[in-house]
Design a protein around this motif. Structure first.
Motif, PDB file in Angstrom:
ATOM      1  N   PHE A 271       0.827  -1.219   0.000  1.00  0.00           N
ATOM      2  CA  PHE A 271       0.000   0.000   0.000  1.00  0.00           C
ATOM      3  C   PHE A 271       0.855   1.259   0.000  1.00  0.00           C
ATOM      4  O   PHE A 271       0.422   2.314  -0.481  1.00  0.00           O
ATOM      5  N   ARG A 272       2.072   1.165   0.548  1.00  0.00           N
ATOM      6  CA  ARG A 272       2.907   2.354   0.659  1.00  0.00           C
ATOM      7  C   ARG A 272       3.377   2.845  -0.693  1.00  0.00           C
ATOM      8  O   ARG A 272       3.522   4.056  -0.914  1.00  0.00           O
ATOM      9  N   THR A 273       3.622   1.953  -1.596  1.00  0.00           N
ATOM     10  CA  THR A 273       4.092   2.356  -2.932  1.00  0.00           C
ATOM     11  C   THR A 273       3.091   2.003  -4.016  1.00  0.00           C
ATOM     12  O   THR A 273       3.319   2.319  -5.179  1.00  0.00           O
ATOM     13  N   ASP A 274       2.013   1.319  -3.603  1.00  0.00           N
ATOM     14  CA  ASP A 274       1.011   0.814  -4.535  1.00  0.00           C
ATOM     15  C   ASP A 274       1.656  -0.141  -5.569  1.00  0.00           C
ATOM     16  O   ASP A 274       1.208  -0.241  -6.708  1.00  0.00           O
ATOM     17  N   ALA A 275       2.722  -0.813  -5.133  1.00  0.00           N
ATOM     18  CA  ALA A 275       3.433  -1.741  -6.025  1.00  0.00           C
ATOM     19  C   ALA A 275       2.797  -3.124  -5.927  1.00  0.00           C
ATOM     20  O   ALA A 275       2.466  -3.599  -4.836  1.00  0.00           O
ATOM     21  N   LEU A 276       2.666  -3.759  -7.078  1.00  0.00           N
ATOM     22  CA  LEU A 276       2.150  -5.122  -7.171  1.00  0.00           C
ATOM     23  C   LEU A 276       3.243  -6.044  -7.698  1.00  0.00           C
ATOM     24  O   LEU A 276       3.955  -5.687  -8.636  1.00  0.00           O
ATOM     25  N   ILE A 277       3.377  -7.208  -7.078  1.00  0.00           N
ATOM     26  CA  ILE A 277       4.365  -8.196  -7.515  1.00  0.00           C
ATOM     27  C   ILE A 277       3.646  -9.528  -7.711  1.00  0.00           C
ATOM     28  O   ILE A 277       2.925  -9.991  -6.823  1.00  0.00           O
ATOM     29  N   TRP A 278       3.837 -10.101  -8.906  1.00  0.00           N
ATOM     30  CA  TRP A 278       3.277 -11.425  -9.218  1.00  0.00           C
ATOM     31  C   TRP A 278       4.414 -12.401  -9.509  1.00  0.00           C
ATOM     32  O   TRP A 278       5.421 -12.028 -10.136  1.00  0.00           O
ATOM     33  N   SER A 279       4.248 -13.640  -9.080  1.00  0.00           N
ATOM     34  CA  SER A 279       5.198 -14.686  -9.475  1.00  0.00           C
ATOM     35  C   SER A 279       4.887 -15.130 -10.906  1.00  0.00           C
ATOM     36  O   SER A 279       3.802 -14.883 -11.442  1.00  0.00           O
ATOM     37  N   GLN A 280       5.845 -15.816 -11.501  1.00  0.00           N
ATOM     38  CA  GLN A 280       5.680 -16.272 -12.885  1.00  0.00           C
ATOM     39  C   GLN A 280       4.505 -17.234 -13.012  1.00  0.00           C
ATOM     40  O   GLN A 280       3.762 -17.213 -13.995  1.00  0.00           O
ATOM     41  N   GLU A 281       4.326 -18.087 -12.001  1.00  0.00           N
ATOM     42  CA  GLU A 281       3.247 -19.068 -12.064  1.00  0.00           C
ATOM     43  C   GLU A 281       1.882 -18.384 -12.021  1.00  0.00           C
ATOM     44  O   GLU A 281       0.920 -18.880 -12.609  1.00  0.00           O
ATOM     45  N   LEU A 282       1.797 -17.232 -11.339  1.00  0.00           N
ATOM     46  CA  LEU A 282       0.512 -16.533 -11.270  1.00  0.00           C
ATOM     47  C   LEU A 282       0.111 -16.017 -12.654  1.00  0.00           C
ATOM     48  O   LEU A 282      -1.071 -16.036 -13.019  1.00  0.00           O
ATOM     49  N   TYR A 283       1.086 -15.544 -13.426  1.00  0.00           N
ATOM     50  CA  TYR A 283       0.798 -15.141 -14.803  1.00  0.00           C
ATOM     51  C   TYR A 283       0.220 -16.323 -15.592  1.00  0.00           C
ATOM     52  O   TYR A 283      -0.723 -16.152 -16.368  1.00  0.00           O
ATOM     53  N   ARG A 284       0.834 -17.536 -15.391  1.00  0.00           N
ATOM     54  CA  ARG A 284       0.339 -18.698 -16.123  1.00  0.00           C
ATOM     55  C   ARG A 284      -1.078 -19.056 -15.717  1.00  0.00           C
ATOM     56  O   ARG A 284      -1.913 -19.404 -16.553  1.00  0.00           O
TER      57      ARG A 284
END
Length: 828
Positions: A271-284
């Motif tokens: 929430f502090r930077t509004d940054a989102l991180i996804w793993s490679q498997e989540l994209y799949r």
């Protein structure tokens, strides 16, 4: 000179007293070191000898020396190969100046002192350097310019397992494991021979065969002229680091594989930077292009169906509001078909307790969801199958009370479903007692399953045989599942089969022919006739033996070929005559009939042996009578018809002469033609006589007959046929000579008709006990195991050889074609 000392230049540039004369020890303790800025130090470091008398000493002496009664001072520097390293200082209060001889002597002494101190200092440096190399934690290796090892330190031996004595004089290549590429070694040598330092890693092999990694720095060593004389390698064992790196890579790879295999993708929303991180498997899982940034909250919601979107939105809002974690199944709407995910999320707080980010994971559970749906459908199908099955089905609790039955068992038992659901399994059991039923229940609980036969009783008292296949599950308090099959018809069929088997066994055991079974190269079953035929008292004397043990060795190739052909084609072999070996090693002529039949996943061979001793004797008599009759007919033709035709031809010749004399030429010509026909008929009669009785009863008759046979074959077939060998054969038995001729005749005719030879050779040679007949051709040969060969006269040839006590063999000739050999004993 009263006092003297040797001074060395120390690290700071000052003079430090190293040695002093005995008379100047007290003085030396007072002036053991001159500072850099003193006149003596400056004079020494100037590198030129200095000699001063009393008037010049005031500016040169140190403060402690000025109180002494000094009249002269001599300072003579000495050096090593490159620079001044110290000086000799000599003072005196008894002379006014230093004479020239003394100066030369002092300078000579200074040169010697410099050389000694230079060598001592070099030795000390070398000793220090050696101790450093010997005690360093790194491997040190020194080679010549061609790579031959000249020195290794102790750490080398500790690392590689090789002692210095084992490697000095060899090349470092003895450490190669094969895992470092040849290109790296070529690059190494190119670098260091070019005068540069090489840095790299080796994957080497120790003396004990174990592998290890080294980080190496290899540098060239040059002499004073700048030429490379040696290479020095300093290497550190980095095996642990490599293993750690490999373990880390493997761990990361395993994590990715685990996420991929488990279909788990993780995410993080700060929430502090509004940054989102996804793993490679989540994209799949979402089918999203990895080149795109992670989907934000609004985009993420568009992936789900309306119902799942509402549940996920509410769950995320609660987590953001009060930190309540969530775990829920969601349905995704994708172009390639809907999928299901398990979504888990939780809040992360900072030190103040404020929620600063969300973390979670999503797992693709589509297969599980589909499996659950399929399982539900399958259960429905199973229920339908069980309910409509022809076999009975019932489910029992752990004590054997009936919980469920299908329609088939209801019909077979005669009870209603409601009645059965109030009963215990022992109520319908007709074979086991209640105690045995309870024991059986406990047995199945221990083993988990059982397949057995029993008998059940219907409602009206009928007892029927049943095959029960039951299994036990300890879940839900313990449940038995059982299928029961009415095996009344099978029992009747088994009874019929037993009766049939008994009939077959009686037929088998009492057959007048010997019947045996060959399975996987061994006799497994024989009947009583076999015992009599082979002269043994028990079937154990035959069971387990190879079929080859029962037959004469002459027939082993034929037997092997017939077995191979039956296994390949599955067809019965035609009857054939062979000889068996009885227990007493005597032989018996038998006719063999064999046919394969299936056994399990393979096949066996039924073999029927029929004793044809009497038939062979009868055939022998028939052949002998036939041969004698042929000879009689041959003699009758020769002596009767032949003589008459001879007389008729002579009479015709006389008539021809008289007609010519009377001038009746046309009649004489007709008589001449008649005479010609009479002579041709006479020749045919003689040929027929020779065929019926080809061998004259004298010592040269057989050889002459074989020569005549060879000439006729050459004339009639175009195949070159010749006779070689004995000219005379002494035999008391005339029948023997005729049979030998017939064997040769049949062998020659077979070769010409079927072998396409260029040359056929007939030979008679003396043998160990008699005579040996051979017929050899250079044709294409033929397979004696084929049925066609039996039709080519093999049986008759074997008959004839057996009649005269001979041994007949047929085999491929060494140079191609076929060799027929008949060895016959002669009476003494």
């Amino acid at each position: 000179m009263d006092r003297g000392g040797i001074y060395l230049i120390d690290e700071s540039g000052g003079l430090r007293l190293e040695r002093a004369t005995e008379s100047s020890q007290d003085f030396a303790q007072a002036v053991h070191r001159y500072p850099v800025d003193t006149a003596v130090a400056r004079l020494a470091m100037a590198g030129m000898p200095f000699y001063a008398h009393h008037a010049e000493l005031e500016t040169t002496l140190s403060e402690s020396e000025r109180g002494e009664a000094l009249r002269v001072l001599a300072i003579v520097p000495f050096r090593d190969e490159r620079r001044v390293i110290g000086c000799l200082k000599v003072t005196s209060g008894r002379v006014d100046e230093v004479p020239m001889p003394a100066r030369l002597a002092l300078e000579a002494v200074a040169s010697v002192v410099g050389l000694l101190f230079s060598r001592a200092r070099a030795d000390e440096v070398l000793r220090k350097f050696s101790r450093v190399i010997e005690q360093t934690a790194s491997t040190v290796i020194i080679t010549g310019t061609e790579g031959v090892i000249e020195y290794v330190n102790p750490r080398f031996s500790e690392t590689t397992g090789y002692s210095a004595a084992e490697v000095i004089g060899r090349r470092p290549s003895l450490l190669r494991s094969g895992y470092t590429s040849p290109e790296e070694y070529r690059q190494l040598w190119h670098t260091i021979k070019g005068g540069d330092v090489w840095h790299g890693e080796f994957h080497n092999r120790r003396k004990d065969g174990s592998l290890y990694w080294e980080a190496a720095t290899i540098s060239p060593i040059r002499d004073e002229q700048g030429l490379i004389t040696h290479f020095v390698g300093i290497k550190d064992d980095i095996t642990d680091r490599k293993l750690a790196e490999a373990a880390l890579k493997e761990s990361e790879s395993l994590l990715k594989q685990a996420q991929h295999l488990a279909r788990i993708g993780n995410w993080r929303w700060d929430f502090r930077t509004d940054a989102l991180i996804w793993s490679q498997e989540l994209y799949r899982i979402f089918g999203r292009d990895p080149a795109l940034p992670p989907a934000n909250h609004t985009e993420l919601m568009q992936y789900f169906t309306a119902e799942s979107r509402a549940r996920l939105s509410a769950a995320v809002d609660r987590t953001i509001h009060d930190g309540t974690p969530y775990e829920t199944d969601l349905e995704m709407a994708r172009p390639d078909g809907n999928r299901w995910v398990l979504a888990i999320g939780k809040a992360v707080r900072d030190r103040t307790g404020a929620i600063v980010e969300l973390r979670g994971m999503m797992q693709d559970i589509t297969d599980r969801k589909r499996a659950e749906l399929a399982r539900a459908e399958q259960e429905a199908r199973y229920r339908a199958v069980i309910e409509t099955a022809s076999d009975g089905f019932w489910m029992l609790d752990k004590d054997g009370r009936i919980l469920a039955v299908n329609e088939a068992y209801v019909r077979r038992s005669g009870y209603s479903r409601e009645e059965l659901l109030t009963m215990w399994i022992g109520d319908i059991e007709a074979q086991e007692s209640p105690e045995e039923v309870r024991a059986h229940i406990e047995k199945v609980k221990r083993s988990g399953s059982d397949l057995f036969e029993t008998r059940h009783r219907t409602r009206d008292g009928e007892v029927w045989p049943a095959e029960v296949n039951t299994s036990y599950s300890s879940t839900a308090g313990g449940i038995f599942f059982a299928f029961s099959r009415d095996i009344t018809e099978r029992k009747q069929a088994e009874e019929s089969l037993r009766e049939s088997e008994n009939r077959y066994r009686n037929l088998f055991m009492h057959s007048p022919d010997c019947i045996l079974v060959n399975h996987q190269g061994h006799i497994t079953l024989v009947n009583r006739t076999c015992l009599r035929l082979f002269g043994v008292n028990s079937d154990q004397a035959l069971v387990g033996k190879s079929p080859y043990d029962l037959f004469h060795p002459d027939f082993h190739p034929m037997i092997a070929a017939r077995i191979r052909r039956m296994c390949e084609t599955g067809e019965a072999a035609p009857p054939i005559e062979e000889k068996i070996l009885r227990y007493d090693r005597s032989t018996v002529d038998v006719e063999v009939i064999a046919a394969p039949f299936p056994v399990g996943d393979g096949s066996a061979i039924h073999v029927i042996l029929r004793d044809i001793t009497e038939r062979k004797a009868l055939e022998r008599q028939i052949i002998e009578v036939s041969t004698a009759e042929q000879e009689r007919i041959g003699h009758d033709i020769h002596d009767g018809i032949g003589q008459q035709l001879t007389g008729a031809s002579m009479l015709a010749a006389g008539i021809e002469r008289r007609l010519i004399a009377a001038g009746h030429q046309s009649a004489a010509t007709a008589i001449a033609e008649l005479r010609t026909h009479l002579l041709n008929t006479l020749e045919e009669a003689r040929s027929l006589a020779r065929g019926l009785s080809p061998v004259d009863l004298d010592s040269e008759g057989l050889a002459d007959a074989l020569i005549d046979l060879a000439e006729r074959i050459t004339q009639t077939s175009g195949v070159k046929c010749r006779y070689e060998g004995l000219r005379t054969v002494q035999a008391d038995n005339d029948i023997l000579l005729v049979h030998l001729y017939r064997i040769a005749q049949e062998a020659v005719h077979n070769a010409v008709r079927h072998g396409a030879p260029g040359v056929v050779e007939i030979r008679l040679d003396p043998g160990p006990d008699g005579i040996v007949l051979t017929v050899r051709d250079d044709g294409k040969g033929f397979d004696i195991t084929q049925d066609s060969y039996n039709r080519l006269g093999l049986r008759l040839m074997r008959y004839r050889a057996g009649i005269i006590g001979g041994r007949l063999s047929i085999a491929p000739a060494a140079q191609g074609g076929t060799l027929v050999r008949c060895e016959v004993p002669l009476s003494p």
